[in-house]
Each structure stands twice: as structure tokens, then as C-alpha cells.
Design a protein around this motif. Structure first.
Motif, PDB file in Angstrom:
ATOM      1  N   LEU A 114       3.075  24.866  71.465  1.00 23.81           N
ATOM      2  CA  LEU A 114       1.688  25.137  71.846  1.00 23.81           C
ATOM      3  C   LEU A 114       1.579  26.424  72.650  1.00 23.81           C
ATOM      4  O   LEU A 114       0.658  27.225  72.440  1.00 23.81           O
ATOM      5  CB  LEU A 114       1.128  23.966  72.657  1.00 23.81           C
ATOM      6  CG  LEU A 114       0.889  22.657  71.919  1.00 23.81           C
ATOM      7  CD1 LEU A 114       0.426  21.588  72.899  1.00 23.81           C
ATOM      8  CD2 LEU A 114      -0.114  22.830  70.797  1.00 23.81           C
ATOM      9  N   SER A 115       2.507  26.625  73.560  1.00 25.84           N
ATOM     10  CA  SER A 115       2.504  27.830  74.377  1.00 25.84           C
ATOM     11  C   SER A 115       2.602  29.077  73.507  1.00 25.84           C
ATOM     12  O   SER A 115       1.901  30.066  73.735  1.00 25.84           O
ATOM     13  CB  SER A 115       3.659  27.784  75.381  1.00 25.84           C
ATOM     14  OG  SER A 115       3.706  28.970  76.138  1.00 25.84           O
ATOM     15  N   GLY A 116       3.468  29.018  72.487  1.00 26.09           N
ATOM     16  CA  GLY A 116       3.613  30.147  71.568  1.00 26.09           C
ATOM     17  C   GLY A 116       2.343  30.448  70.800  1.00 26.09           C
ATOM     18  O   GLY A 116       2.105  31.586  70.385  1.00 26.09           O
ATOM     19  N   LEU A 117       1.506  29.440  70.619  1.00 25.28           N
ATOM     20  CA  LEU A 117       0.220  29.626  69.937  1.00 25.28           C
ATOM     21  C   LEU A 117      -0.899  29.999  70.913  1.00 25.28           C
ATOM     22  O   LEU A 117      -2.026  30.267  70.500  1.00 25.28           O
ATOM     23  CB  LEU A 117      -0.183  28.344  69.201  1.00 25.28           C
ATOM     24  CG  LEU A 117       0.681  27.923  68.018  1.00 25.28           C
ATOM     25  CD1 LEU A 117       0.240  26.566  67.499  1.00 25.28           C
ATOM     26  CD2 LEU A 117       0.612  28.966  66.911  1.00 25.28           C
ATOM     27  N   GLY A 118      -0.564  29.991  72.218  1.00 28.03           N
ATOM     28  CA  GLY A 118      -1.574  30.284  73.222  1.00 28.03           C
ATOM     29  C   GLY A 118      -2.547  29.136  73.438  1.00 28.03           C
ATOM     30  O   GLY A 118      -3.695  29.352  73.817  1.00 28.03           O
ATOM     31  N   ILE A 119      -2.078  27.920  73.219  1.00 18.89           N
ATOM     32  CA  ILE A 119      -2.916  26.732  73.342  1.00 18.89           C
ATOM     33  C   ILE A 119      -2.425  25.891  74.505  1.00 18.89           C
ATOM     34  O   ILE A 119      -1.233  25.654  74.647  1.00 18.89           O
ATOM     35  CB  ILE A 119      -2.865  25.894  72.046  1.00 18.89           C
ATOM     36  CG1 ILE A 119      -3.373  26.713  70.870  1.00 18.89           C
ATOM     37  CG2 ILE A 119      -3.642  24.602  72.210  1.00 18.89           C
ATOM     38  CD1 ILE A 119      -3.155  26.042  69.530  1.00 18.89           C
ATOM     39  N   GLU A 120      -3.350  25.428  75.327  1.00 16.58           N
ATOM     40  CA  GLU A 120      -2.986  24.520  76.416  1.00 16.58           C
ATOM     41  C   GLU A 120      -3.688  23.187  76.186  1.00 16.58           C
ATOM     42  O   GLU A 120      -4.914  23.111  76.185  1.00 16.58           O
ATOM     43  CB  GLU A 120      -3.400  25.093  77.763  1.00 16.58           C
ATOM     44  CG  GLU A 120      -2.945  24.232  78.910  1.00 16.58           C
ATOM     45  CD  GLU A 120      -3.280  24.844  80.260  1.00 16.58           C
ATOM     46  OE1 GLU A 120      -3.453  24.068  81.214  1.00 16.58           O
ATOM     47  OE2 GLU A 120      -3.367  26.079  80.347  1.00 16.58           O
TER      48      GLU A 120
END
Length: 100
Positions: A21-27
Motif C-alpha cells: 500500500l505504501s508503494g502505491l501511496g495509499i494509507e
């Protein structure tokens, strides 16, 4: 170019999911571990709008089965799958399934 997403089954741990998720910029906040007793949120009952009560919040979502009879009736394999749904602990089987 379209975004390529990982197969969720490949993400085996909470840490792997969080990193993805972090790699996708999603929290997205989520629990690292699931509580497994009757007091956990998923173990609590639920009352549907119709007033019917469901024993817990686990549900089985049947897909289509390829093991029906030529006239569309369930076979022993279908009944076995349905029995296993019942044994799973999920208190709701949502909808039905298409038979081919």
C-alpha cells in the motif's frame, strides 16, 4: 500505461500488505492481527433491515459452480460445497450460485 496491481494472495503478511500500500501511496488503517473469539467485532451478531438476526459477521459469497446436472439442479458436489459452507463458521451464505 495502466497500473499493474499485485495479486492479493501474494501478500502473505500484514507487513507485506502495508508495504505494498505504501508503494502505491495509499494509507488504509487495518489491524495487524485478527481477534478470533466471540467478542471480536466479526464474531458479533448482526440484525438485518428485515429484522432477521445473523449469528456473526462472517459470510460466504458463493460463485458459480460447474457441477450442476444438465437440467440445472445441484449435484452431490454442490451439496458437499454447501455443507462445507455451513461448517465454516460463517453464519450467512449470501445469495446463491449460478449452476452450469
Amino acid at each position: 500505461m495502466a497500473q499493474q496491481y499485485a495479486r492479493m494472495a501474494r501478500l502473505r503478511t500484514a507487513a507485506e500488505f502495508r508495504e505494498y500500500l505504501s508503494g502505491l501511496g495509499i494509507e488504509i488503517p487495518f489491524d495487524e492481527e485478527l481477534e478470533m473469539d466471540a467478542t471480536c467485532p466479526m464474531g458479533q451478531g448482526y440484525t438485518l433491515r428485515s429484522g432477521k438476526k445473523v449469528g456473526n459477521r462472517f459470510a460466504v459469497l458463493p460463485m458459480e459452480g460447474w457441477d450442476g446436472t444438465p437440467d440445472g439442479l445441484p449435484t452431490e458436489e454442490t451439496f458437499r460445497r454447501w455443507r462445507n459452507f455451513g461448517r465454516s463458521g460463517a453464519k450467512l451464505i449470501w445469495g446463491g450460485e449460478a449452476v452450469a
